[in-house]
Every structure is written in C-alpha cells, then in structure tokens.
Design an enzyme around this catalytic site. Structure first.
Site, PDB file in Angstrom:
ATOM      1  N   LYS A 128       0.474  -1.333  -0.398  1.00 24.84           N
ATOM      2  CA  LYS A 128       0.242   0.053  -0.035  1.00 24.84           C
ATOM      3  C   LYS A 128       0.728   0.903   0.305  1.00 24.84           C
ATOM      4  O   LYS A 128       0.545   2.166  -0.128  1.00 24.84           O
ATOM      5  CB  LYS A 128      -0.745   0.005   1.091  1.00 24.84           C
ATOM      6  CG  LYS A 128      -1.534  -0.892   1.507  1.00 24.84           C
ATOM      7  CD  LYS A 128      -2.544  -1.426   2.903  1.00 24.84           C
ATOM      8  CE  LYS A 128      -2.767  -2.647   2.744  1.00 24.84           C
ATOM      9  NZ  LYS A 128      -3.132  -2.177   4.563  1.00 24.84           N
ATOM     10  N   GLU A 149       7.662   2.778  -6.505  1.00 30.53           N
ATOM     11  CA  GLU A 149       7.376   2.377  -4.729  1.00 30.53           C
ATOM     12  C   GLU A 149       7.850   3.263  -3.721  1.00 30.53           C
ATOM     13  O   GLU A 149       7.857   4.289  -4.503  1.00 30.53           O
ATOM     14  CB  GLU A 149       8.926   0.819  -4.813  1.00 30.53           C
ATOM     15  CG  GLU A 149       8.983  -0.150  -4.712  1.00 30.53           C
ATOM     16  CD  GLU A 149       8.876  -1.073  -3.560  1.00 30.53           C
ATOM     17  OE1 GLU A 149       7.559  -0.579  -2.805  1.00 30.53           O
ATOM     18  OE2 GLU A 149       8.816  -2.131  -3.316  1.00 30.53           O
ATOM     19  N   ASP A 150       7.135   3.230  -2.904  1.00 28.94           N
ATOM     20  CA  ASP A 150       7.709   3.934  -1.743  1.00 28.94           C
ATOM     21  C   ASP A 150       8.950   4.152  -1.423  1.00 28.94           C
ATOM     22  O   ASP A 150       9.547   5.161  -0.957  1.00 28.94           O
ATOM     23  CB  ASP A 150       6.367   3.587  -0.576  1.00 28.94           C
ATOM     24  CG  ASP A 150       6.809   2.721  -0.368  1.00 28.94           C
ATOM     25  OD1 ASP A 150       7.736   1.744  -0.104  1.00 28.94           O
ATOM     26  OD2 ASP A 150       6.452   1.722   0.968  1.00 28.94           O
ATOM     27  N   ASP A 154      14.929  -0.408   0.082  1.00 28.42           N
ATOM     28  CA  ASP A 154      15.420  -1.064   1.476  1.00 28.42           C
ATOM     29  C   ASP A 154      16.071  -1.834   0.968  1.00 28.42           C
ATOM     30  O   ASP A 154      17.196  -1.576   0.359  1.00 28.42           O
ATOM     31  CB  ASP A 154      14.053  -1.177   2.210  1.00 28.42           C
ATOM     32  CG  ASP A 154      14.735  -1.287   4.043  1.00 28.42           C
ATOM     33  OD1 ASP A 154      15.677  -0.094   4.001  1.00 28.42           O
ATOM     34  OD2 ASP A 154      14.434  -2.192   4.353  1.00 28.42           O
ATOM     35  N   LYS A 212      16.989   3.750   0.553  1.00 30.25           N
ATOM     36  CA  LYS A 212      17.818   3.684   1.943  1.00 30.25           C
ATOM     37  C   LYS A 212      19.479   2.832   0.738  1.00 30.25           C
ATOM     38  O   LYS A 212      18.889   1.692   1.561  1.00 30.25           O
ATOM     39  CB  LYS A 212      16.998   3.002   2.884  1.00 30.25           C
ATOM     40  CG  LYS A 212      16.674   3.935   3.593  1.00 30.25           C
ATOM     41  CD  LYS A 212      16.168   3.137   4.889  1.00 30.25           C
ATOM     42  CE  LYS A 212      14.624   2.811   4.996  1.00 30.25           C
ATOM     43  NZ  LYS A 212      14.903   2.351   6.508  1.00 30.25           N
ATOM     44  N   PHE A 256      14.116   4.890  10.072  1.00 32.91           N
ATOM     45  CA  PHE A 256      13.066   4.173  10.248  1.00 32.91           C
ATOM     46  C   PHE A 256      11.897   5.139   9.349  1.00 32.91           C
ATOM     47  O   PHE A 256      12.004   6.466  10.417  1.00 32.91           O
ATOM     48  CB  PHE A 256      12.671   3.437  10.835  1.00 32.91           C
ATOM     49  CG  PHE A 256      11.457   2.728  10.378  1.00 32.91           C
ATOM     50  CD1 PHE A 256      11.163   1.473   9.893  1.00 32.91           C
ATOM     51  CD2 PHE A 256      10.593   3.081  10.436  1.00 32.91           C
ATOM     52  CE1 PHE A 256      10.866   0.621   9.130  1.00 32.91           C
ATOM     53  CE2 PHE A 256       8.633   2.114   9.849  1.00 32.91           C
ATOM     54  CZ  PHE A 256       8.942   0.729   9.557  1.00 32.91           C
ATOM     55  N   VAL A 257      11.302   5.544   8.363  1.00 39.50           N
ATOM     56  CA  VAL A 257      10.499   6.971   8.090  1.00 39.50           C
ATOM     57  C   VAL A 257       9.448   6.488   7.643  1.00 39.50           C
ATOM     58  O   VAL A 257       9.172   5.238   7.295  1.00 39.50           O
ATOM     59  CB  VAL A 257      11.287   7.800   6.891  1.00 39.50           C
ATOM     60  CG1 VAL A 257      12.114   8.197   6.693  1.00 39.50           C
ATOM     61  CG2 VAL A 257      11.457   6.537   5.379  1.00 39.50           C
ATOM     62  N   ARG A 263       0.388   6.422   7.507  1.00 36.43           N
ATOM     63  CA  ARG A 263      -0.110   6.631   5.957  1.00 36.43           C
ATOM     64  C   ARG A 263      -0.391   7.765   5.516  1.00 36.43           C
ATOM     65  O   ARG A 263      -0.007   8.508   4.561  1.00 36.43           O
ATOM     66  CB  ARG A 263      -0.152   6.117   5.052  1.00 36.43           C
ATOM     67  CG  ARG A 263       0.109   4.398   5.671  1.00 36.43           C
ATOM     68  CD  ARG A 263      -0.186   3.677   4.449  1.00 36.43           C
ATOM     69  NE  ARG A 263       0.025   1.801   4.944  1.00 36.43           N
ATOM     70  CZ  ARG A 263       0.967   1.154   4.262  1.00 36.43           C
ATOM     71  NH1 ARG A 263       1.936   1.260   3.820  1.00 36.43           N
ATOM     72  NH2 ARG A 263       0.595  -0.288   4.933  1.00 36.43           N
TER      73      ARG A 263
HETATM   74  P1  IMP Z   1      12.719  -3.615   0.911  1.00 36.93           P
HETATM   75  O1  IMP Z   1      12.220  -5.210   0.223  1.00 36.93           O
HETATM   76  O2  IMP Z   1      13.812  -4.325   2.126  1.00 36.93           O
HETATM   77  O3  IMP Z   1      13.554  -3.274  -0.210  1.00 36.93           O
HETATM   78  O4  IMP Z   1      10.895  -3.026   1.784  1.00 36.93           O
HETATM   79  C1  IMP Z   1      10.368  -2.283   0.973  1.00 36.93           C
HETATM   80  C2  IMP Z   1       9.553  -2.041   1.585  1.00 36.93           C
HETATM   81  O5  IMP Z   1       9.621  -2.584   3.085  1.00 36.93           O
HETATM   82  C3  IMP Z   1       9.024  -1.207   1.615  1.00 36.93           C
HETATM   83  O6  IMP Z   1       7.946  -0.932   0.422  1.00 36.93           O
HETATM   84  C4  IMP Z   1       8.127  -0.532   3.049  1.00 36.93           C
HETATM   85  O7  IMP Z   1       6.826  -1.242   2.430  1.00 36.93           O
HETATM   86  C5  IMP Z   1       8.635  -1.108   3.611  1.00 36.93           C
HETATM   87  N1  IMP Z   1      10.048  -0.296   4.422  1.00 36.93           N
HETATM   88  C6  IMP Z   1      11.511  -0.215   4.269  1.00 36.93           C
HETATM   89  N2  IMP Z   1      11.766   0.574   4.521  1.00 36.93           N
HETATM   90  C7  IMP Z   1      10.916   1.071   5.593  1.00 36.93           C
HETATM   91  C8  IMP Z   1      10.956   2.272   5.828  1.00 36.93           C
HETATM   92  O8  IMP Z   1      12.038   3.404   6.244  1.00 36.93           O
HETATM   93  N3  IMP Z   1       9.496   2.788   7.069  1.00 36.93           N
HETATM   94  C9  IMP Z   1       8.530   2.606   6.765  1.00 36.93           C
HETATM   95  N4  IMP Z   1       8.296   1.243   5.460  1.00 36.93           N
HETATM   96  C10 IMP Z   1       9.565   1.024   4.620  1.00 36.93           C
HETATM   97 MG    MG Z   2       4.930  -1.340   4.762  1.00 43.41          MG
END
Ligand code: IMP
Ligand code: MG
Length: 180
Positions: free
Chosen positions: A45, A101-102, A105, A133, A154-155, A167
C-alpha cells in the site's frame, strides 16, 4: 511517576519539498517517454500516495494498475520473504511499465517484482521510488527515478507506515520508538 511511552516523530522531508521533487520526477518520466504511453504499477500500500501525486504530473497517455506484496511483518524488520498478495488486473505485454515503490530498502521486494514482471514481456520496465536507503541493500537493485536518498533511518508518512499507522502524514518523518 508515570511516564507516557511515546513514539517520537521528527520531520525529515517537508511536504513542500516532496511536492517539488515529485513534479521533477514526473517531468523526467514525461521527457523519457515522449510520444508514448506509460503503464504505472503501484506497489500497495505504501506507494499509493506517491503514485497518485506522480501520475497527475505525468503529461503522457497513462494507465494504472496495482500489485500487492508483503515482505514485512507488522514491525520494522523484513521477513526476507516476499509473498504476492494481489496480482495485476491486466497484461503488461508490450507496455512501458513503471513500477512505483514507496522506498527501496533491502531491495528484496523489488528484485522479486522485477523477476515476475520481466517474465510477462513488457516493452520496457523501469522503477520509480520516492525514497532510497542504499546503505541497507542486500540485493543489487537501483531505481531509475528516485525522489530522495536517505540515511538508514525508519521513516513514516506520505504512504509509509509503521504497523499500518502514519500513512496519512503529509511529511516524511523519522520514527523513534520508546525502546530506542
Ligand atoms: P525491501 O524489500 O527491504 O526493499 O523493502 C521494501 C518495503 O519495506 C517498502 O516498500 C516498505 O513497505 C518497507 N520499508 C522499508 N523501509 C521502510 C521505512 O523506513 N519505513 C516504512 N516502511 C519501510
Ligand atoms: Mg510497509
């Protein structure tokens, strides 16, 4: 004495800066795909707020779809596993796809999405992420359009959640838990 446990929030990126940067990213996309159609796929979401602001600034024929995956549990740490919760409504074969994507990470979610979407033969496949990040990366992925590169904090806000909360905040904020 009773001490209230509070989650502390500090603004990292203000709404005005987000608005300006979203416009710039949309302009870049508009230039890159001049004369073509783009098919924007929001990753639910977290990307919903970014996507809705972004598409309104893209000056091209645009269609929208959504996909939902889960890689996180309720808290801050990734499970390291990605599960498809909701697939796309329609085929992407032959389309210029932009995954929205938001945040990038660890890169685990995006690696999974790129793999399953590539198999469906889009004409092109790019990635737009509001936040990046890079210091947390486990998988070597990159965004083609990145709003802001941020440190390892963490944001929440502007679509990003902590246990489904925050959100709706207009600014991107750093969340500090009472245990930290
Ligand atoms: P990844 O698979 O580790 O790259 O994670 C991606 C997903 O993790 C994002 O789409 C977010 O939903 C969540 N996420 C990663 N870092 C944060 C953060 O700092 N705050 C909130 N959600 C995060
Ligand atoms: Mg999330």
């Amino acid at each position: 004495m009773k001490v209230a446990l509070q989650e502390e929030r500090k603004i990292l990126i203000r709404r005005a800066a987000i608005e300006k940067r979203v416009r710039q990213v949309a302009l870049e996309i508009t230039r890159d795909f001049k004369g073509e159609r783009v098919h924007v796929i929001g990753v639910l979401k977290g990307a919903c707020i970014f996507l809705s602001d972004l598409v309104r600034e893209i000056n091209l024929e645009t269609s929208i779809d959504f996909i939902a995956v889960s890689s996180y549990g309720r808290g801050k740490d990734s499970s390291g596993q990605v599960r498809l919760l909701k697939d796309l409504d329609s085929s992407i074969a032959g389309l210029n796809v932009i995954i929205v994507e938001d945040i990038l990470d660890t890169g685990i979610t995006l690696t999974y999405l790129l793999r399953i979407l590539r198999q469906r033969k889009p004409k092109s496949l790019r990635v737009a992420a509001l936040l990046d990040k890079p210091s947390r990366r486990v998988k070597p992925v990159k965004g083609d359009y990145v709003g802001f590169t941020i440190p390892n904090v963490f944001v929440v806000g502007y679509g990003l959640d902590y246990a489904e909360r925050y959100r709706n905040l207009k600014d991107v904020c750093v969340l500090k838990l009472p245990t930290e």
